[in-house]
Design an enzyme around this catalytic site. Structure first.
Site, PDB file in Angstrom:
ATOM      1  N   CYS A  30       2.660  20.671  -6.364  1.00  0.00           N
ATOM      2  CA  CYS A  30       4.463  19.968  -7.065  1.00  0.00           C
ATOM      3  C   CYS A  30       5.536  21.280  -6.717  1.00  0.00           C
ATOM      4  O   CYS A  30       4.940  22.542  -8.177  1.00  0.00           O
ATOM      5  CB  CYS A  30       4.154  19.175  -8.202  1.00  0.00           C
ATOM      6  SG  CYS A  30       5.621  18.265  -8.721  1.00  0.00           S
ATOM      7  N   GLY A  46      -1.791 -10.479  11.936  1.00  0.00           N
ATOM      8  CA  GLY A  46      -1.817  -8.661  11.912  1.00  0.00           C
ATOM      9  C   GLY A  46      -3.174  -7.732  11.448  1.00  0.00           C
ATOM     10  O   GLY A  46      -2.728  -6.897  11.316  1.00  0.00           O
ATOM     11  N   SER A  47      -3.862  -9.124  10.371  1.00  0.00           N
ATOM     12  CA  SER A  47      -4.452  -8.476   9.498  1.00  0.00           C
ATOM     13  C   SER A  47      -5.579  -8.960   9.474  1.00  0.00           C
ATOM     14  O   SER A  47      -5.922 -10.334   9.995  1.00  0.00           O
ATOM     15  CB  SER A  47      -4.065  -8.913   8.112  1.00  0.00           C
ATOM     16  OG  SER A  47      -4.946  -8.167   7.269  1.00  0.00           O
ATOM     17  N   CYS A  89       3.734  13.074  -7.061  1.00  0.00           N
ATOM     18  CA  CYS A  89       3.299  13.688  -7.611  1.00  0.00           C
ATOM     19  C   CYS A  89       2.113  13.452  -8.604  1.00  0.00           C
ATOM     20  O   CYS A  89       3.046  12.403  -9.693  1.00  0.00           O
ATOM     21  CB  CYS A  89       4.092  15.129  -8.509  1.00  0.00           C
ATOM     22  SG  CYS A  89       3.159  16.738  -9.601  1.00  0.00           S
ATOM     23  N   HIS A 146       0.658  -0.948   0.070  1.00  0.00           N
ATOM     24  CA  HIS A 146      -0.175   0.271  -0.196  1.00  0.00           C
ATOM     25  C   HIS A 146       1.086   1.354   0.050  1.00  0.00           C
ATOM     26  O   HIS A 146       0.426   2.352  -0.226  1.00  0.00           O
ATOM     27  CB  HIS A 146      -0.819  -0.406   1.470  1.00  0.00           C
ATOM     28  CG  HIS A 146      -1.910  -0.837   1.367  1.00  0.00           C
ATOM     29  ND1 HIS A 146      -2.951  -1.458   1.971  1.00  0.00           N
ATOM     30  CD2 HIS A 146      -2.538  -1.685   0.016  1.00  0.00           C
ATOM     31  CE1 HIS A 146      -3.632  -2.293   1.291  1.00  0.00           C
ATOM     32  NE2 HIS A 146      -3.396  -2.776   0.531  1.00  0.00           N
TER      33      HIS A 146
HETATM   34 ZN   LIG Z   1       4.323  17.305 -10.538  1.00  0.00          ZN
END
Ligand SMILES: [Zn+2]
Length: 292
Positions: free
Chosen positions: A193, A233-234, A138, A130
């Site tokens: 950005c 732990g999930s 960006c 994840h």
């Molecule tokens: Zn950018």
């Protein structure tokens, strides 16, 4: 924010058929370097990061990527909370569970956590399913920026913001994604950005987003060369983790699941422990020590 249905609702914590000692005794004929490990929030709770799906946790609707992208006020709220949460995340350290797992040295770790604590404990390889909270990306040009640098910029953009909160940041609750519970965020200035002026987002997979394909492929490749899977732990509430358990069961690999509440895989042919993750790992490590 929309309603998030709880996929675990109505499920009850299973009664394990075997003790941890019996489970690890059955595991030890397969050496540690043959086990793939999948970890979730439950391994990081001892480091002070709460598991918002664990037993006793308040219902909490995570922000979706659609909300993040389409509502500037929600984005400001996210970044304000994340700005405070990051001050705490940088003070978080691996716990006994992370360290034990690093010593056990399994084939590899697939983690649903974004805290980087397995790497901090010395484990490798680690697949951050994840993403990582210490990176910012960006969404327009793809530039990846170190989270600490973004933090410095946010500090400069928001002088005196903490004073407007009316509460000390350490009294605010931290969530697993480094977020904190906080409402007074309307005036928080977000960072764009520095290269293209685009939207910056923590490099983590939000609800409503898919895990990038190369990462999924890497995780399946790891599982494909393993002789067993240990889940630590999930609750396997999201598909991104559950699919690995299903795949392991399909391949008739032994699967051990250690978590103190119900999981979505409890009906599958798996071994269940409801112990704390660190306690189970100590039992596994002890058994390995005796086996050498
Ligand atoms: Zn950018």
């Amino acid at each position: 924010m929309g309603v998030v249905r709880d996929p675990l609702r109505g499920r009850v914590r299973p009664e394990p058929e075997h003790t941890d000692e019996q489970i690890v005794a059955a595991m030890t004929p397969i050496r540690p370097a043959r086990w793939a490990v999948l970890t979730g929030a439950g391994i990081s709770t001892d480091s002070g990061i709460p598991d918002y799906r664990g037993p006793g946790s308040p219902a909490r609707a995570p922000m979706t990527v659609q909300t993040f992208l389409s509502h500037p006020a929600q984005r400001a709220r996210y970044w304000a909370r994340g700005w405070i949460g990051w001050k705490r995340m940088t003070a978080v350290h691996p716990n006994a569970g992370h360290r034990a797992l690093a010593r056990i040295a399994p084939l590899g770790i697939i983690t649903q956590n974004v805290d980087g604590l397995h790497q901090a404990a010395g484990s490798e390889p680690v697949i951050d399913l994840h993403g990582r909270l210490d990176r910012v990306i960006c969404l327009d040009c793809g530039t990846v920026i170190d989270r600490d640098r973004v933090q410095e910029e946010l500090d400069a953009l928001n002088p005196g913001f903490l004073d407007t909160l009316g509460a000390a940041p350490e009294t605010l609750e931290t969530a697993p994604d480094g977020d904190v519970e906080l409402e007074e965020t309307a005036h928080f200035r977000v960072l764009d950005c520095p290269r293209c002026g685009g939207v910056l987002k923590p490099d983590v997979v939000y609800f409503g987003e898919s895990v990038p394909r190369p990462r999924v492929d890497a995780a399946f490749a790891l599982l494909g060369s393993a002789s067993g899977l240990v889940v630590l732990g999930s609750s396997l509430a999201v598909h991104s983790g559950l699919r690995f358990v299903r795949a392991a069961v399909r391949e008739e690999l032994p699967v051990v699941i250690v978590t103190d509440g119900p999981t979505r895989a409890d009906e599958l042919p798996v071994q269940r422990s409801v112990s704390r993750v660190a306690d189970f790992l100590r039992t596994w490590e002890d058994a390995l020590g005796r086996a050498i």
